[in-house]
Design a protein around this motif. Structure first.
Motif, PDB file in Angstrom:
ATOM      1  N   THR A 185       0.930  -1.222   0.270  1.00 19.46           N
ATOM      2  CA  THR A 185       0.189  -0.082  -0.415  1.00 19.46           C
ATOM      3  C   THR A 185       1.121   1.612  -0.014  1.00 19.46           C
ATOM      4  OG1 THR A 185       0.225  -0.151   1.872  1.00 19.46           O
ATOM      5  CG2 THR A 185      -1.949  -0.885   1.720  1.00 19.46           C
ATOM      6  N   GLU A 186       2.436   1.416   0.480  1.00 13.75           N
ATOM      7  CA  GLU A 186       2.441   2.449   0.785  1.00 13.75           C
ATOM      8  C   GLU A 186       3.825   2.586  -0.044  1.00 13.75           C
ATOM      9  OE1 GLU A 186       4.729   2.564   4.793  1.00 13.75           O
ATOM     10  OE2 GLU A 186       3.335   2.046   5.850  1.00 13.75           O
ATOM     11  N   ARG A 187       3.239   3.660  -1.410  1.00 17.37           N
ATOM     12  CA  ARG A 187       4.169   4.224  -2.010  1.00 17.37           C
ATOM     13  C   ARG A 187       6.209   4.109  -1.681  1.00 17.37           C
ATOM     14  NH1 ARG A 187       4.888   4.036  -7.002  1.00 17.37           N
ATOM     15  NH2 ARG A 187       6.564   5.361  -8.042  1.00 17.37           N
ATOM     16  N   GLN A 188       6.194   4.840  -0.718  1.00 13.00           N
ATOM     17  CA  GLN A 188       7.472   4.822  -0.904  1.00 13.00           C
ATOM     18  C   GLN A 188       8.195   3.623   0.001  1.00 13.00           C
ATOM     19  OE1 GLN A 188       9.275   7.273   2.759  1.00 13.00           O
ATOM     20  NE2 GLN A 188      10.404   6.129   3.520  1.00 13.00           N
ATOM     21  N   ALA A 189       7.775   2.301   0.127  1.00 12.34           N
ATOM     22  CA  ALA A 189       8.648   1.663   0.084  1.00 12.34           C
ATOM     23  C   ALA A 189       7.907   0.281  -0.991  1.00 12.34           C
ATOM     24  CB  ALA A 189       7.499   0.569   1.262  1.00 12.34           C
ATOM     25  N   GLN A 190       7.401   1.155  -2.060  1.00 12.00           N
ATOM     26  CA  GLN A 190       7.263   0.261  -3.703  1.00 12.00           C
ATOM     27  C   GLN A 190       8.991   1.180  -4.366  1.00 12.00           C
ATOM     28  OE1 GLN A 190       3.357   1.483  -4.606  1.00 12.00           O
ATOM     29  NE2 GLN A 190       2.752  -0.404  -3.234  1.00 12.00           N
ATOM     30  N   ARG A 191       8.749   2.382  -4.026  1.00 11.75           N
ATOM     31  CA  ARG A 191       9.385   3.233  -4.418  1.00 11.75           C
ATOM     32  C   ARG A 191      10.921   2.648  -4.118  1.00 11.75           C
ATOM     33  NH1 ARG A 191      10.370   9.350  -5.504  1.00 11.75           N
ATOM     34  NH2 ARG A 191      12.609  10.111  -5.869  1.00 11.75           N
ATOM     35  N   PHE A 192      11.166   2.690  -2.675  1.00 10.50           N
ATOM     36  CA  PHE A 192      12.773   1.873  -2.501  1.00 10.50           C
ATOM     37  C   PHE A 192      12.954   0.540  -2.412  1.00 10.50           C
ATOM     38  CE2 PHE A 192      14.665  -0.473   1.183  1.00 10.50           C
ATOM     39  CZ  PHE A 192      16.042   1.165   1.045  1.00 10.50           C
ATOM     40  N   SER A 193      12.036  -0.071  -2.731  1.00 13.10           N
ATOM     41  CA  SER A 193      12.312  -1.530  -3.326  1.00 13.10           C
ATOM     42  C   SER A 193      12.474  -1.501  -4.739  1.00 13.10           C
ATOM     43  CB  SER A 193      11.024  -2.360  -2.737  1.00 13.10           C
ATOM     44  OG  SER A 193      10.640  -3.371  -1.765  1.00 13.10           O
ATOM     45  N   LEU A 194      11.549  -0.279  -5.559  1.00 10.24           N
ATOM     46  CA  LEU A 194      12.400  -0.727  -6.854  1.00 10.24           C
ATOM     47  C   LEU A 194      13.380  -0.225  -7.215  1.00 10.24           C
ATOM     48  CD1 LEU A 194      11.207  -0.786  -9.954  1.00 10.24           C
ATOM     49  CD2 LEU A 194      10.071   0.899  -9.753  1.00 10.24           C
ATOM     50  N   HIS A 229      20.223  13.761  -0.383  1.00 10.43           N
ATOM     51  CA  HIS A 229      20.499  13.279   0.992  1.00 10.43           C
ATOM     52  C   HIS A 229      19.895  12.149   1.962  1.00 10.43           C
ATOM     53  CE1 HIS A 229      22.247  17.332   0.933  1.00 10.43           C
ATOM     54  NE2 HIS A 229      21.614  17.604   0.487  1.00 10.43           N
ATOM     55  N   SER A 230      18.988  11.509   0.746  1.00  6.91           N
ATOM     56  CA  SER A 230      18.451  10.043   1.690  1.00  6.91           C
ATOM     57  C   SER A 230      18.427   9.368   0.251  1.00  6.91           C
ATOM     58  CB  SER A 230      17.207  10.493   2.331  1.00  6.91           C
ATOM     59  OG  SER A 230      16.902   9.847   2.958  1.00  6.91           O
ATOM     60  N   VAL A 231      18.100   8.078   1.223  1.00  5.44           N
ATOM     61  CA  VAL A 231      18.046   7.016  -0.265  1.00  5.44           C
ATOM     62  C   VAL A 231      16.867   6.995  -0.563  1.00  5.44           C
ATOM     63  CG1 VAL A 231      19.360   4.877   0.763  1.00  5.44           C
ATOM     64  CG2 VAL A 231      17.050   5.708   2.201  1.00  5.44           C
ATOM     65  N   ASP A 232      16.062   7.803   0.088  1.00  5.21           N
ATOM     66  CA  ASP A 232      14.308   7.781   0.071  1.00  5.21           C
ATOM     67  C   ASP A 232      14.349   8.555  -1.304  1.00  5.21           C
ATOM     68  OD1 ASP A 232      13.171   5.754   1.331  1.00  5.21           O
ATOM     69  OD2 ASP A 232      13.462   7.170   3.654  1.00  5.21           O
ATOM     70  N   SER A 246      24.623  12.184  -0.811  1.00  6.93           N
ATOM     71  CA  SER A 246      25.554  12.489   0.112  1.00  6.93           C
ATOM     72  C   SER A 246      26.239  11.046   0.898  1.00  6.93           C
ATOM     73  CB  SER A 246      24.698  12.427   1.333  1.00  6.93           C
ATOM     74  OG  SER A 246      23.893  11.496   1.661  1.00  6.93           O
ATOM     75  N   ARG A 247      27.268  11.234   1.416  1.00  8.06           N
ATOM     76  CA  ARG A 247      28.430  10.131   2.288  1.00  8.06           C
ATOM     77  C   ARG A 247      26.737   9.343   2.982  1.00  8.06           C
ATOM     78  NH1 ARG A 247      31.003  12.456   4.974  1.00  8.06           N
ATOM     79  NH2 ARG A 247      32.838  13.071   3.066  1.00  8.06           N
ATOM     80  N   LYS A 248      26.247   9.414   4.118  1.00  5.18           N
ATOM     81  CA  LYS A 248      25.245   8.658   4.136  1.00  5.18           C
ATOM     82  C   LYS A 248      24.256   8.040   3.364  1.00  5.18           C
ATOM     83  CE  LYS A 248      23.176   7.239   7.845  1.00  5.18           C
ATOM     84  NZ  LYS A 248      21.831   6.847   7.444  1.00  5.18           N
ATOM     85  N   ALA A 249      23.434   8.218   2.429  1.00  4.52           N
ATOM     86  CA  ALA A 249      22.567   8.397   1.813  1.00  4.52           C
ATOM     87  C   ALA A 249      23.527   6.840   0.374  1.00  4.52           C
ATOM     88  CB  ALA A 249      22.491   9.061   0.192  1.00  4.52           C
ATOM     89  N   ALA A 250      24.525   7.234   0.583  1.00  2.00           N
ATOM     90  CA  ALA A 250      25.351   6.780   0.070  1.00  2.00           C
ATOM     91  C   ALA A 250      25.725   5.330   0.026  1.00  2.00           C
ATOM     92  CB  ALA A 250      26.942   6.944  -1.210  1.00  2.00           C
ATOM     93  N   THR A 251      26.183   4.812   1.363  1.00  3.43           N
ATOM     94  CA  THR A 251      26.907   3.750   2.688  1.00  3.43           C
ATOM     95  C   THR A 251      25.026   3.526   2.578  1.00  3.43           C
ATOM     96  OG1 THR A 251      28.062   5.714   3.677  1.00  3.43           O
ATOM     97  CG2 THR A 251      27.521   3.621   4.789  1.00  3.43           C
ATOM     98  N   ASP A 252      24.243   3.967   3.197  1.00  5.99           N
ATOM     99  CA  ASP A 252      23.181   3.658   3.366  1.00  5.99           C
ATOM    100  C   ASP A 252      22.375   1.996   2.155  1.00  5.99           C
ATOM    101  OD1 ASP A 252      22.570   3.840   5.775  1.00  5.99           O
ATOM    102  OD2 ASP A 252      21.480   6.009   5.346  1.00  5.99           O
ATOM    103  N   TYR A 253      22.585   3.121   1.227  1.00  2.00           N
ATOM    104  CA  TYR A 253      22.114   2.420  -0.542  1.00  2.00           C
ATOM    105  C   TYR A 253      22.695   1.844  -0.679  1.00  2.00           C
ATOM    106  CZ  TYR A 253      20.815   0.927  -5.177  1.00  2.00           C
ATOM    107  OH  TYR A 253      19.689   0.766  -6.243  1.00  2.00           O
TER     108      TYR A 253
END
Length: 275
Positions: free
Chosen positions: A76-85, A140-143, A181-188
């Motif tokens: 149901t959540e667009r953010q979760a779908q986008r992140f998974s994609l 600045h964020s994986v999202d 960003s360094r944080k976004a790149a590391t998380d991803y």
């Protein structure tokens, strides 16, 4: 099973766990450790890929809350779908090129000159990336990542098929050069590692299943456990480290390690054979 073999498996597990998620190439370090320990036959090569699964379980544990919320929100959540994609898009190039070029890369690029060169060149690329102006950062964020961002990082991850490059180094530094960003790149990089390393481990064990037997279970279990524990400590430390530090020390480490590779190959101290 021989206790010496279990000790070697534990050491290799620690090396894998400590180097898998730092931008310093776990492959290069495993080649060196395996050669020094005399743990570098065909079975050991399968072992080295399989214990990556232990390291990736550490990432799953550290990011469990985010992973669970994403899975629960997929319907149901667009953010979760986008992140998974985005994770799926980043994963796809490595699968495709790995199947197409994996054998050729192992046959032609696993030699000391390539390993040393990629260590040293990678070190200078990190120095370059860290010296860019901060205004170059736009994600600045994986999202905040777009599918195009994910694809570009996924393509950069393919460079890690060249030994000595470092999967985490390619994705983190590549992501930073692409505007993360360094944080976004590391998380991803961590999230992208989950399907990549689990897939590589499962495929390697299946492909080389005739080389292993139930008698090898203690050796593999030992490697997995020590890989998991050391990776868990390393990931937690790295996430704290990047909040106040750059990757410059790793760049200098890579350059020094590249010189060590050349020296040990030239003297014959280490046999840098394909694995």
């Amino acid at each position: 099973m021989d206790i010496v073999v279990l000790v070697k498996a534990a050491i290799m597990g620690v090396v894998e766990g400590l180097t898998e998620f730092l931008p310093i190439s776990s492959t290069g370090h495993l080649i060196l450790a395996g050669a020094l320990l005399g743990f570098d036959d065909a079975k050991a090569k399968v072992f080295e890929i399989a214990i990556q699964t232990g390291a990736i379980f550490a990432v799953i544990l550290v990011y469990w809350q985010r992973i669970w919320s994403t899975l629960a929100g997929l319907p149901t959540e667009r953010q979760a779908q986008r992140f998974s994609l985005n994770v799926a898009i980043g994963f796809f190039p490595a699968v495709l090129l790995g199947l197409l070029l994996g054998k050729a890369i192992k046959a032609h690029l696993f030699n000391p000159l390539v390993v040393a060169t990629t260590f040293i060149v990678g070190g200078f690329i990190i120095l370059w990336a860290e010296r860019r102006p901060a205004t170059a950062t736009r994600v600045h964020s994986v999202d905040d990542m777009t599918p195009w961002d994910a694809l570009k990082v996924g393509l950069v991850q393919c460079l890690a098929m060249v030994p000595g490059t470092s999967r985490s180094g390619a994705t983190i530094i590549g992501g930073m050069l692409l505007g993360l960003s360094r944080k976004a790149a590391t998380d991803y990089s961590f999230f992208l590692a989950i399907p990549t390393l689990i897939g590589a481990g499962a495929y390697s064990v299946y492909k080389e299943r005739d080389l292993i037997s139930m008698a090898d279970l203690p050796m593999f279990a030992t490697g997995l456990v020590f890989s998991f524990l050391s990776a868990w400590l390393c990931v937690r430390w790295l996430l704290r480290y990047i909040s106040t530090h750059s990757f410059v020390p790793f760049a200098y480490y890579r350059i020094v390690f590249g010189v060590i590779v050349l020296f040990t190959a030239w003297t014959g101290w280490v046999q840098w054979t394909p694995h």
